[in-house]
Motif scaffolding. Sequence first.
Motif, PDB file in Angstrom:
ATOM      1  N   ASP A  90       0.918  -1.274   0.110  1.00 53.86           N
ATOM      2  CA  ASP A  90      -0.045  -0.156   0.019  1.00 53.86           C
ATOM      3  C   ASP A  90       0.743   1.168   0.033  1.00 53.86           C
ATOM      4  O   ASP A  90       2.148   1.272   0.101  1.00 53.86           O
ATOM      5  N   ASN A  91       0.183   2.229   0.094  1.00 49.45           N
ATOM      6  CA  ASN A  91       0.977   3.718  -0.098  1.00 49.45           C
ATOM      7  C   ASN A  91       2.137   3.805   1.168  1.00 49.45           C
ATOM      8  O   ASN A  91       3.170   4.344   0.907  1.00 49.45           O
ATOM      9  N   LEU A  92       1.515   3.498   2.272  1.00 51.80           N
ATOM     10  CA  LEU A  92       2.672   3.834   3.284  1.00 51.80           C
ATOM     11  C   LEU A  92       3.971   2.697   3.119  1.00 51.80           C
ATOM     12  O   LEU A  92       4.901   3.530   3.465  1.00 51.80           O
ATOM     13  N   GLN A  93       3.590   1.604   2.861  1.00 55.73           N
ATOM     14  CA  GLN A  93       4.761   0.841   2.708  1.00 55.73           C
ATOM     15  C   GLN A  93       5.474   1.204   1.582  1.00 55.73           C
ATOM     16  O   GLN A  93       6.818   1.046   1.436  1.00 55.73           O
ATOM     17  N   PHE A  94       5.036   1.693   0.321  1.00 54.93           N
ATOM     18  CA  PHE A  94       5.576   2.269  -0.838  1.00 54.93           C
ATOM     19  C   PHE A  94       6.744   3.517  -0.366  1.00 54.93           C
ATOM     20  O   PHE A  94       7.784   3.413  -0.641  1.00 54.93           O
ATOM     21  N   GLN A  95       6.061   4.255   0.591  1.00 52.61           N
ATOM     22  CA  GLN A  95       6.847   5.509   0.922  1.00 52.61           C
ATOM     23  C   GLN A  95       7.910   5.000   1.762  1.00 52.61           C
ATOM     24  O   GLN A  95       8.867   5.495   1.965  1.00 52.61           O
TER      25      GLN A  95
END
Length: 542
Positions: A298-303
């Motif tokens: 998800d976006n947080l893990q991508f960041q």
Amino acid sequence: PNLLPWFRSVIAIDFSVQDEDRGEYPPPVPASRPAPDFLAEVEEIFNGDQITTQPDIRLRHGHGHTVSEINAVRTTGFARVPDYVVYPADEDQVLALVEAAARTGVVLTPYGGGTNVTEALRCLPDEERPIVSVDMSRLNRIEWIDPVNRMAKIQAGATGRAIQAQLAQYGYSMGHEPDSVEFSTLGGWIATNASGMKKNRYGNIEDIVLDVTVISAAGKLERAHVVPRESIGLDPKLWIIGSEGSLGIVTSAVVKLFPLPEARRYGSIIFKTFQQGLAFMYDMAQEDKRPASVRLVDNLQFQFGQVLKPASRGAKRIKSRAEKWLITGPMGFNPDQMVAVTLVFEGSREEVQYQEKRAYALAKRHGGLKGGAENGKRGYLLTFGIAYIRDFVLRHQILGESFETSVPWSQAQELIDRVKRRIYSAHEARKLPGRPFVSCRVTQVYETGCCIYFYMAFYSRGVADPVGVYHEIESEARREIIAAGGSISHHHGVGKLRLPFVSDIMSPGMISWRDEMKSALDPQGIFAAQVPLNDHEPASRQ
């Protein structure tokens, strides 16, 4: 250098990066309980270097890698740890050990790599009998390789990395690569019904294992020979896989072998939204020849992954900035919403080319954009470092852990949304500082559903009983998972931590059958890895 500043922004706490608590190691270790009858017998079995009561060794054999256990190692220690640690060197010694335990009334706990995250190794404080940890590290050989039938017999104490290295010398692989592969063992994989990151190509552990040899309370369990498949009625092998050390000690297994892949390539894809990425994962799961590994973050893990990237320099830095401008500008990818998929392609050159072609064609259909092989490799390898990062941020009072589930495709998005909302709500209700870190990724995929990993963390400075609070919130999240149609575990197992949730998914008759089978096969409770379901409280709450 960017990791802790990024965490400060995510959890909305402006903590000092110099504010570090490394804990105090070693913690107090309770004295070993006397077991004179047992010692008299095992001294006839083992040499002097095969049994120890050394406190630090006993401590290490009394815990796994849950956040509560790691925190206890750094602080107060445990009310109970194994009283003795023994190191059998062969199968005959394991058999003699089990027979001695039956005669002298001690408890045996098999020990592989100590990487479990279910409190399976944690000793129950109210266990009055002496507890003996059976360290299998000296049973670590590959006994034979059959290149014609592509099988090998491997002892249970062999670690994943050692198995990979030894089989590679002969041009083979088991294909089983969990993120704990550095330390976890074949015996542990079998006991927990494990799954590796490349299961799409090689299968889960139950697909790879052809036979097991086990020392049980009734003696040795073994077959006369190994065949590709058989129908024999009640099959003890099936009871052992996933039994978590409660029915006996796995000493070896016959496993399938696969030729080392001719080609291995990494890839990555970015999507504008998690929903697009999940739709891609569903379509990919229906493919007949999937990549060995395909995972959506998800976006947080991508960041998180971006923060850990080394800084680029010179021409590479200019190119990186240009790509970022193009993606987040004209192409319309929002940095606060975009997600990523990492891929590992393995097989013959033709197979890899086909897998890549199909994966990127599917990605295009869902609005995905190639992210490059370097990002794919970095994302895949990052998984091996997550536990180390968890322990590092713990020094800064950030208490975090992962938990996983499996769920049908039709319920995956709803489950993710519900669990995230439940964690945020639980954090707010307890008036905990800042914001929680809540993230997920979709890992192993099947035609019928997928495995979902969640990561949860919060800032714990000033929180009374932070580990207890963590488990309360995780328990709420687990109940939300079950209510949303998910499993209590895809591959981590049950241990003592998740044992109370078994009654949520099993009928009373099934629980009774399970308990009575354990009682019948181990009437003295020699392998007391678990306790009856109806009498259990999580070890961390005792």
